[in-house]
Design a protein around this motif. Structure first.
Motif: not given
Length: 223
Positions: A98-101, A122-123, A148-149, A168-169
């Protein structure tokens, strides 16, 4: 008439031991696995994929919306072939689906083709990063947490928000992010983990030590 089901399976951040029991059982039950290389490597540390059809998932890291749409549509067409043949498919996603997937980008199109698409949690990578840093992301019950991306255009404004910020990323923007942290007086409250849970994991307690361009899986935590 029976139809195959698409499962978006969260594989966690990198350590095969962080795969959930439900994720392992789902992967074991699916005859077809669609996976980017990193997620495939993680799963092979916990699940025997012998005899399964493995579909490599490769997307360019482009910001071109039309190209991304075309790549997603191509994957949907490939998955539908198996689903229509009543073969369940596990689409592996790093962290949580559900997170940037990728799963959430293509699930609506799979459903529009008449098939079921279900998410297996997932974790999340930022939770594993918090554990590696021994950080409390929400020190008070009222503390907000912002995800925050790394490509967020107004990251300076994000650093002014109350609570903890997780970037993230962050690879492409690290040099600019470090400069903004200094200018905003948040430099001392920032730490970063590269490739959390993967071989070669690196923990940076001081942003002074962070390279200007890190790995794709770079996650920064800012107080």
């Amino acid at each position: 008439m029976s139809k195959g089901v698409l499962y978006g399976v969260g594989t966690g951040p990198g350590d095969p031991e962080l795969l959930t029991i439900k994720a392992v059982r789902t992967i074991e039950s699916c005859p077809v696995i669609a996976a980017p290389q990193t997620a495939d490597d993680i799963v092979r540390g916990a699940v025997d994929l012998t005899g399964k059809t493995v579909i490599p998932v490769r997307f360019s890291m482009t910001r071109d919306a039309e190209r991304r749409t075309a790549e997603h549509a191509s994957l949907v067409r490939e998955l539908v072939v198996h689903l229509d043949a009543v073969r369940d498919v596990a689409l592996l996603n790093l962290g949580d689906p559900s997170i940037y997937a990728t799963f959430q980008r293509i699930a609506p199109d799979v459903r529009a083709c008449g098939f079921e698409a279900r998410a297996i949690p997932g974790v999340p990578s930022f939770c594993a990063v918090a554990a590696a840093l021994e950080r409390d992301l929400t020190p008070e019950m009222s503390s907000p947490l912002h995800i925050v991306p790394g490509g967020y255009d107004d990251v300076r404004r994000a650093f002014g928000w109350p609570g903890t910020k997780v970037v993230m990323k962050a690879r492409r923007s690290l040099a600019d992010t470090k400069r903004i942290l200094r200018e905003e007086g948040a430099f001392d409250g920032a730490e970063l983990v590269e490739d959390c849970g993967l071989p070669g994991e690196r923990v940076y307690r001081s942003v002074d030590d962070v390279p200007d361009r890190g790995s794709y899986f770079s996650t920064m935590v800012v107080r």
